[in-house]
Design an enzyme around this catalytic site. Sequence first.
Site, PDB file in Angstrom:
ATOM      1  N   LYS A  74      29.167  31.999  39.536  1.00 43.64           N
ATOM      2  CA  LYS A  74      29.099  33.411  39.697  1.00 43.64           C
ATOM      3  C   LYS A  74      28.541  33.410  38.024  1.00 43.64           C
ATOM      4  CE  LYS A  74      33.210  34.435  42.126  1.00 43.64           C
ATOM      5  NZ  LYS A  74      34.136  36.197  42.320  1.00 43.64           N
ATOM      6  N   ASP A 105      32.534  41.782  45.534  1.00 42.59           N
ATOM      7  CA  ASP A 105      33.922  42.480  44.645  1.00 42.59           C
ATOM      8  C   ASP A 105      34.756  43.705  44.325  1.00 42.59           C
ATOM      9  OD1 ASP A 105      35.210  40.314  44.385  1.00 42.59           O
ATOM     10  OD2 ASP A 105      34.767  39.088  42.641  1.00 42.59           O
ATOM     11  N   ASN A 163      41.248  40.758  30.825  1.00 44.08           N
ATOM     12  CA  ASN A 163      39.636  41.423  30.562  1.00 44.08           C
ATOM     13  C   ASN A 163      38.674  39.587  31.396  1.00 44.08           C
ATOM     14  OD1 ASN A 163      41.458  40.081  28.208  1.00 44.08           O
ATOM     15  ND2 ASN A 163      39.418  39.938  27.462  1.00 44.08           N
TER      16      ASN A 163
END
Length: 286
Positions: free
Chosen positions: A70, A106, A131
Amino acid sequence: MITGTTKLLGVIGYPISHSLSPVMHNAAIAHLQQDYVYLPLPVSPDRLEQALKGFEAIGLQGFSVTIPHKQMIMPLLDDISEVAQAIGAVNTVYRSDRGWSGTNTDVTGFVAPLLDLALDWQRSQAVILGNGGAARAVVAGCSQLGVAHIHVVGRDAGKLEAFRQSWLDAIDPPLSVHVWEDLPALLPKADLLVNSTPVGMYPKGDNSPLTDTEAAHLKPGAIAYDLIYTPRPTHFLRQASERGMKAIDGLEMLVEQGAAALELWLGCPAPVEVMRRSLLDRLTRF
Ligand code: NAP
Protein backbone atom coordinates in the site's frame (compact mmCIF):
# COMPACT_ATOMS: atom_id res chain seq x y z
CA MET A 1 -18.07 -16.26 -18.93
CA ILE A 2 -14.42 -15.52 -19.69
CA THR A 3 -13.89 -15.05 -23.42
CA GLY A 4 -11.17 -13.65 -25.68
CA THR A 5 -12.45 -10.11 -25.04
CA THR A 6 -12.61 -10.29 -21.22
CA LYS A 7 -10.78 -7.43 -19.53
CA LEU A 8 -8.60 -7.96 -16.49
CA LEU A 9 -8.80 -6.52 -12.97
CA GLY A 10 -7.16 -7.90 -9.84
CA VAL A 11 -5.70 -7.46 -6.38
CA ILE A 12 -2.01 -7.42 -5.56
CA GLY A 13 -0.67 -8.46 -2.19
CA TYR A 14 1.69 -10.97 -0.61
CA PRO A 15 0.27 -13.31 0.43
CA ILE A 16 -3.06 -12.86 -1.33
CA SER A 17 -4.82 -16.17 -0.77
CA HIS A 18 -6.80 -14.78 2.21
CA SER A 19 -8.29 -11.91 0.19
CA LEU A 20 -12.08 -11.70 -0.04
CA SER A 21 -11.90 -9.12 -2.83
CA PRO A 22 -12.11 -11.62 -5.73
CA VAL A 23 -15.36 -13.04 -4.29
CA MET A 24 -16.94 -9.63 -3.89
CA HIS A 25 -15.81 -8.14 -7.21
CA ASN A 26 -16.56 -11.16 -9.38
CA ALA A 27 -20.06 -11.34 -7.85
CA ALA A 28 -20.56 -7.69 -8.80
CA ILE A 29 -19.13 -8.18 -12.31
CA ALA A 30 -21.41 -11.17 -12.92
CA HIS A 31 -24.43 -9.22 -11.67
CA LEU A 32 -23.62 -6.29 -13.95
CA GLN A 33 -22.94 -8.67 -16.87
CA GLN A 34 -19.69 -6.84 -17.57
CA ASP A 35 -16.94 -8.45 -19.63
CA TYR A 36 -14.35 -8.37 -16.82
CA VAL A 37 -12.69 -10.78 -14.44
CA TYR A 38 -11.01 -9.93 -11.11
CA LEU A 39 -8.00 -12.06 -10.19
CA PRO A 40 -5.79 -12.63 -7.13
CA LEU A 41 -2.28 -11.48 -8.13
CA PRO A 42 0.44 -12.56 -5.68
CA VAL A 43 3.35 -10.12 -6.07
CA SER A 44 6.36 -10.33 -3.75
CA PRO A 45 7.73 -6.94 -2.60
CA ASP A 46 10.96 -7.26 -4.59
CA ARG A 47 8.99 -7.76 -7.82
CA LEU A 48 6.49 -4.93 -7.46
CA GLU A 49 8.07 -2.68 -10.08
CA GLN A 50 8.41 -5.57 -12.49
CA ALA A 51 4.78 -6.56 -11.89
CA LEU A 52 3.59 -3.03 -12.69
CA LYS A 53 5.41 -3.14 -16.03
CA GLY A 54 3.81 -6.52 -16.70
CA PHE A 55 0.35 -5.13 -15.88
CA GLU A 56 0.99 -2.37 -18.43
CA ALA A 57 2.10 -4.95 -21.00
CA ILE A 58 -0.99 -7.14 -20.62
CA GLY A 59 -3.41 -4.22 -20.43
CA LEU A 60 -4.67 -4.78 -16.87
CA GLN A 61 -7.49 -2.27 -16.41
CA GLY A 62 -6.99 -1.59 -12.71
CA PHE A 63 -6.26 -3.29 -9.42
CA SER A 64 -6.67 -3.25 -5.67
CA VAL A 65 -3.59 -3.01 -3.48
CA THR A 66 -3.21 -4.73 -0.14
CA ILE A 67 -0.47 -5.54 2.39
CA PRO A 68 2.51 -5.15 1.96
CA HIS A 69 2.26 -2.86 -1.10
CA LYS A 70 0.00 0.00 0.00
CA GLN A 71 2.85 2.43 0.66
CA MET A 72 5.55 0.90 -1.55
CA ILE A 73 3.53 1.33 -4.71
CA MET A 74 3.16 5.09 -4.32
CA PRO A 75 6.46 6.22 -5.94
CA LEU A 76 5.78 3.87 -8.88
CA LEU A 77 2.47 5.50 -9.87
CA ASP A 78 1.92 8.44 -12.24
CA ASP A 79 -0.65 10.23 -10.12
CA ILE A 80 -1.83 9.99 -6.51
CA SER A 81 -5.08 11.45 -5.19
CA GLU A 82 -5.08 13.96 -2.34
CA VAL A 83 -6.82 11.52 -0.01
CA ALA A 84 -4.22 8.80 -0.67
CA GLN A 85 -1.46 11.31 -0.04
CA ALA A 86 -3.03 12.36 3.27
CA ILE A 87 -3.37 8.75 4.37
CA GLY A 88 0.02 7.81 2.97
CA ALA A 89 -1.33 4.67 1.30
CA VAL A 90 -2.96 3.56 -1.97
CA ASN A 91 -5.54 0.76 -2.05
CA THR A 92 -6.90 1.25 -5.58
CA VAL A 93 -5.13 1.83 -8.90
CA TYR A 94 -6.97 2.72 -12.10
CA ARG A 95 -6.07 3.94 -15.56
CA SER A 96 -6.43 7.65 -16.25
CA ASP A 97 -5.13 10.05 -18.89
CA ARG A 98 -2.09 10.52 -16.59
CA GLY A 99 -1.25 6.80 -16.60
CA TRP A 100 -1.62 4.68 -13.45
CA SER A 101 -3.58 6.71 -10.91
CA GLY A 102 -3.64 5.67 -7.27
CA THR A 103 -6.26 6.53 -4.69
CA ASN A 104 -7.58 5.25 -1.39
CA THR A 105 -11.23 4.22 -1.08
CA ASP A 106 -10.96 3.20 2.61
CA VAL A 107 -12.15 6.65 3.69
CA THR A 108 -15.31 6.38 1.57
CA GLY A 109 -15.74 2.84 2.91
CA PHE A 110 -15.30 3.88 6.53
CA VAL A 111 -17.66 6.85 6.29
CA ALA A 112 -20.46 5.10 4.32
CA PRO A 113 -22.26 3.37 7.24
CA LEU A 114 -22.05 6.56 9.32
CA LEU A 115 -23.66 8.88 6.79
CA ASP A 116 -27.26 7.83 7.45
CA LEU A 117 -26.98 8.24 11.22
CA ALA A 118 -28.69 11.25 12.71
CA LEU A 119 -25.72 12.50 14.69
CA ASP A 120 -24.61 16.08 15.12
CA TRP A 121 -21.03 15.43 14.02
CA GLN A 122 -19.92 18.97 14.77
CA ARG A 123 -20.67 18.36 18.45
CA SER A 124 -19.25 14.83 18.49
CA GLN A 125 -15.92 13.52 19.65
CA ALA A 126 -14.24 10.53 18.04
CA VAL A 127 -11.92 8.18 19.91
CA ILE A 128 -9.80 5.91 17.73
CA LEU A 129 -8.04 2.88 19.22
CA GLY A 130 -4.77 2.21 17.38
CA ASN A 131 -2.57 4.37 15.20
CA GLY A 132 -1.64 2.10 12.30
CA GLY A 133 -2.55 2.20 8.61
CA ALA A 134 -6.31 1.81 8.98
CA ALA A 135 -6.40 4.50 11.70
CA ARG A 136 -5.18 6.98 9.08
CA ALA A 137 -8.27 6.32 6.92
CA VAL A 138 -10.43 6.64 10.04
CA VAL A 139 -8.87 10.02 10.92
CA ALA A 140 -9.46 11.28 7.37
CA GLY A 141 -13.04 9.94 7.55
CA CYS A 142 -13.73 11.62 10.90
CA SER A 143 -12.38 14.87 9.48
CA GLN A 144 -14.70 14.51 6.47
CA LEU A 145 -17.66 13.97 8.80
CA GLY A 146 -16.71 17.21 10.56
CA VAL A 147 -16.30 15.87 14.11
CA ALA A 148 -15.37 18.36 16.81
CA HIS A 149 -12.30 16.53 18.11
CA ILE A 150 -10.34 13.40 17.25
CA HIS A 151 -8.56 11.44 20.01
CA VAL A 152 -6.14 8.71 18.98
CA VAL A 153 -5.13 6.10 21.53
CA GLY A 154 -1.98 4.00 21.14
CA ARG A 155 0.61 2.10 23.11
CA ASP A 156 3.82 3.64 21.78
CA ALA A 157 4.39 7.29 22.70
CA GLY A 158 6.95 7.81 19.92
CA LYS A 159 4.65 6.45 17.19
CA LEU A 160 1.75 8.45 18.59
CA GLU A 161 3.68 11.71 18.41
CA ALA A 162 4.80 10.98 14.83
CA PHE A 163 1.16 10.20 13.98
CA ARG A 164 -0.02 13.49 15.49
CA GLN A 165 2.61 15.49 13.64
CA SER A 166 1.74 13.86 10.33
CA TRP A 167 -1.75 15.38 10.54
CA LEU A 168 -0.73 18.93 11.42
CA ASP A 169 -2.38 21.29 8.90
CA ALA A 170 -3.88 18.31 7.01
CA ILE A 171 -7.28 18.15 8.74
CA ASP A 172 -9.68 20.62 10.33
CA PRO A 173 -10.60 19.00 13.67
CA PRO A 174 -8.04 19.14 16.46
CA LEU A 175 -6.30 15.78 16.93
CA SER A 176 -4.80 14.73 20.24
CA VAL A 177 -2.99 11.54 21.11
CA HIS A 178 -3.26 9.48 24.27
CA VAL A 179 -1.81 6.42 25.87
CA TRP A 180 -3.97 3.44 26.76
CA GLU A 181 -4.08 4.44 30.46
CA ASP A 182 -6.12 7.53 29.50
CA LEU A 183 -9.08 5.39 28.34
CA PRO A 184 -11.25 5.63 31.50
CA ALA A 185 -11.28 9.42 31.11
CA LEU A 186 -11.74 9.34 27.31
CA LEU A 187 -14.41 6.68 26.83
CA PRO A 188 -17.28 8.61 28.47
CA LYS A 189 -16.65 11.41 25.90
CA ALA A 190 -16.59 9.12 22.87
CA ASP A 191 -19.63 9.68 20.65
CA LEU A 192 -17.86 7.55 18.05
CA LEU A 193 -15.42 4.89 19.27
CA VAL A 194 -13.46 3.03 16.59
CA ASN A 195 -11.34 -0.08 17.04
CA SER A 196 -8.61 0.12 14.42
CA THR A 197 -6.37 -2.44 16.16
CA PRO A 198 -6.43 -6.10 15.11
CA VAL A 199 -7.28 -7.11 18.70
CA GLY A 200 -10.29 -9.45 18.69
CA MET A 201 -9.83 -10.67 15.12
CA TYR A 202 -10.37 -14.36 14.28
CA PRO A 203 -8.96 -16.71 15.59
CA LYS A 204 -8.55 -14.64 18.77
CA GLY A 205 -12.21 -13.67 18.92
CA ASP A 206 -12.33 -13.73 22.73
CA ASN A 207 -9.98 -10.74 22.91
CA SER A 208 -11.01 -7.12 22.99
CA PRO A 209 -9.00 -3.89 23.03
CA LEU A 210 -11.04 -2.95 26.14
CA THR A 211 -11.02 -4.71 29.48
CA ASP A 212 -14.46 -5.15 31.06
CA THR A 213 -13.48 -2.46 33.59
CA GLU A 214 -12.70 -0.04 30.75
CA ALA A 215 -15.89 -1.05 28.91
CA ALA A 216 -17.90 0.08 31.95
CA HIS A 217 -16.94 3.65 30.95
CA LEU A 218 -18.53 3.39 27.45
CA LYS A 219 -21.16 5.98 26.64
CA PRO A 220 -24.68 4.56 26.19
CA GLY A 221 -26.25 5.68 22.91
CA ALA A 222 -22.90 6.35 21.25
CA ILE A 223 -21.52 4.47 18.23
CA ALA A 224 -18.97 1.66 18.46
CA TYR A 225 -17.31 0.80 15.16
CA ASP A 226 -14.97 -2.17 14.80
CA LEU A 227 -12.97 -2.39 11.56
CA ILE A 228 -12.73 -6.16 12.10
CA TYR A 229 -15.31 -8.31 10.28
CA THR A 230 -14.47 -11.79 11.61
CA PRO A 231 -15.95 -12.80 14.00
CA ARG A 232 -19.29 -11.03 13.71
CA PRO A 233 -19.89 -9.52 16.18
CA THR A 234 -16.50 -9.04 17.79
CA HIS A 235 -16.08 -9.15 21.57
CA PHE A 236 -15.55 -5.36 21.47
CA LEU A 237 -18.93 -4.85 19.76
CA ARG A 238 -20.62 -7.19 22.22
CA GLN A 239 -19.22 -5.12 25.11
CA ALA A 240 -20.48 -1.97 23.39
CA SER A 241 -23.96 -3.36 22.71
CA GLU A 242 -24.24 -4.41 26.35
CA ARG A 243 -23.62 -0.75 27.27
CA GLY A 244 -26.41 0.37 24.90
CA MET A 245 -24.15 1.56 22.07
CA LYS A 246 -24.94 1.20 18.37
CA ALA A 247 -22.56 -1.38 16.85
CA ILE A 248 -21.07 -1.27 13.35
CA ASP A 249 -18.60 -3.88 12.13
CA GLY A 250 -15.95 -3.79 9.41
CA LEU A 251 -17.97 -5.60 6.76
CA GLU A 252 -19.65 -2.40 5.59
CA MET A 253 -16.28 -0.68 5.21
CA LEU A 254 -14.96 -3.64 3.24
CA VAL A 255 -18.00 -3.63 0.92
CA GLU A 256 -18.12 0.12 0.44
CA GLN A 257 -14.40 0.56 -0.23
CA GLY A 258 -14.73 -2.20 -2.83
CA ALA A 259 -17.81 -0.57 -4.36
CA ALA A 260 -15.99 2.76 -4.67
CA ALA A 261 -13.07 1.02 -6.41
CA LEU A 262 -15.35 -0.88 -8.82
CA GLU A 263 -17.06 2.37 -9.78
CA LEU A 264 -13.68 3.84 -10.72
CA TRP A 265 -12.82 0.84 -12.90
CA LEU A 266 -16.18 0.27 -14.58
CA GLY A 267 -17.60 3.79 -14.55
CA CYS A 268 -21.03 2.62 -13.37
CA PRO A 269 -22.75 2.27 -9.98
CA ALA A 270 -21.64 -0.81 -8.03
CA PRO A 271 -24.26 -3.36 -6.87
CA VAL A 272 -23.49 -2.89 -3.18
CA GLU A 273 -26.11 -5.36 -1.95
CA VAL A 274 -24.79 -8.11 -4.26
CA MET A 275 -21.26 -7.47 -2.99
CA ARG A 276 -22.39 -7.52 0.65
CA ARG A 277 -24.29 -10.79 0.16
CA SER A 278 -21.35 -12.46 -1.59
CA LEU A 279 -19.11 -11.64 1.39
CA LEU A 280 -21.65 -12.74 3.99
CA ASP A 281 -22.12 -15.97 2.11
CA ARG A 282 -18.37 -16.55 2.00
CA LEU A 283 -17.81 -15.62 5.65
CA THR A 284 -20.54 -17.91 6.97
CA ARG A 285 -18.80 -20.82 5.24
CA PHE A 286 -15.70 -20.42 7.46
P1 NAP B 1 -1.53 -1.89 11.42
O1 NAP B 1 -1.07 -0.87 10.47
O2 NAP B 1 -0.65 -3.04 11.77
O3 NAP B 1 -1.93 -1.12 12.78
C1 NAP B 1 -2.40 -1.81 13.91
C2 NAP B 1 -2.51 -0.87 15.09
O4 NAP B 1 -3.03 -1.62 16.18
C3 NAP B 1 -1.18 -0.28 15.54
O5 NAP B 1 -1.37 1.00 16.06
C4 NAP B 1 -0.76 -1.23 16.65
O6 NAP B 1 0.07 -0.65 17.62
C5 NAP B 1 -2.12 -1.53 17.28
N1 NAP B 1 -2.10 -2.78 18.00
C6 NAP B 1 -1.77 -4.01 17.52
N2 NAP B 1 -1.88 -4.92 18.49
C7 NAP B 1 -2.26 -4.27 19.61
C8 NAP B 1 -2.52 -4.68 20.96
N3 NAP B 1 -2.41 -5.95 21.34
N4 NAP B 1 -2.92 -3.74 21.84
C9 NAP B 1 -3.02 -2.44 21.47
N5 NAP B 1 -2.78 -2.00 20.22
C10 NAP B 1 -2.41 -2.91 19.31
O7 NAP B 1 -2.89 -2.58 10.92
P2 NAP B 1 -4.05 -1.85 10.07
O8 NAP B 1 -3.79 -2.05 8.64
O9 NAP B 1 -4.22 -0.48 10.61
O10 NAP B 1 -5.32 -2.77 10.42
C11 NAP B 1 -5.90 -2.74 11.69
C12 NAP B 1 -7.20 -3.56 11.69
O11 NAP B 1 -8.15 -2.97 10.81
C13 NAP B 1 -7.01 -5.00 11.21
O12 NAP B 1 -7.82 -5.82 12.00
C14 NAP B 1 -7.53 -4.97 9.79
O13 NAP B 1 -8.05 -6.22 9.36
C15 NAP B 1 -8.66 -3.95 9.93
N6 NAP B 1 -9.00 -3.30 8.65
C16 NAP B 1 -10.28 -3.46 8.17
C17 NAP B 1 -10.64 -2.85 6.99
C18 NAP B 1 -12.04 -3.02 6.47
O14 NAP B 1 -12.29 -2.76 5.30
N7 NAP B 1 -12.97 -3.42 7.30
C19 NAP B 1 -9.71 -2.06 6.29
C20 NAP B 1 -8.42 -1.92 6.81
C21 NAP B 1 -8.08 -2.55 8.01
P3 NAP B 1 1.67 -0.61 17.46
O15 NAP B 1 1.93 0.32 16.32
O16 NAP B 1 2.13 -0.12 18.77
O17 NAP B 1 2.09 -2.02 17.14
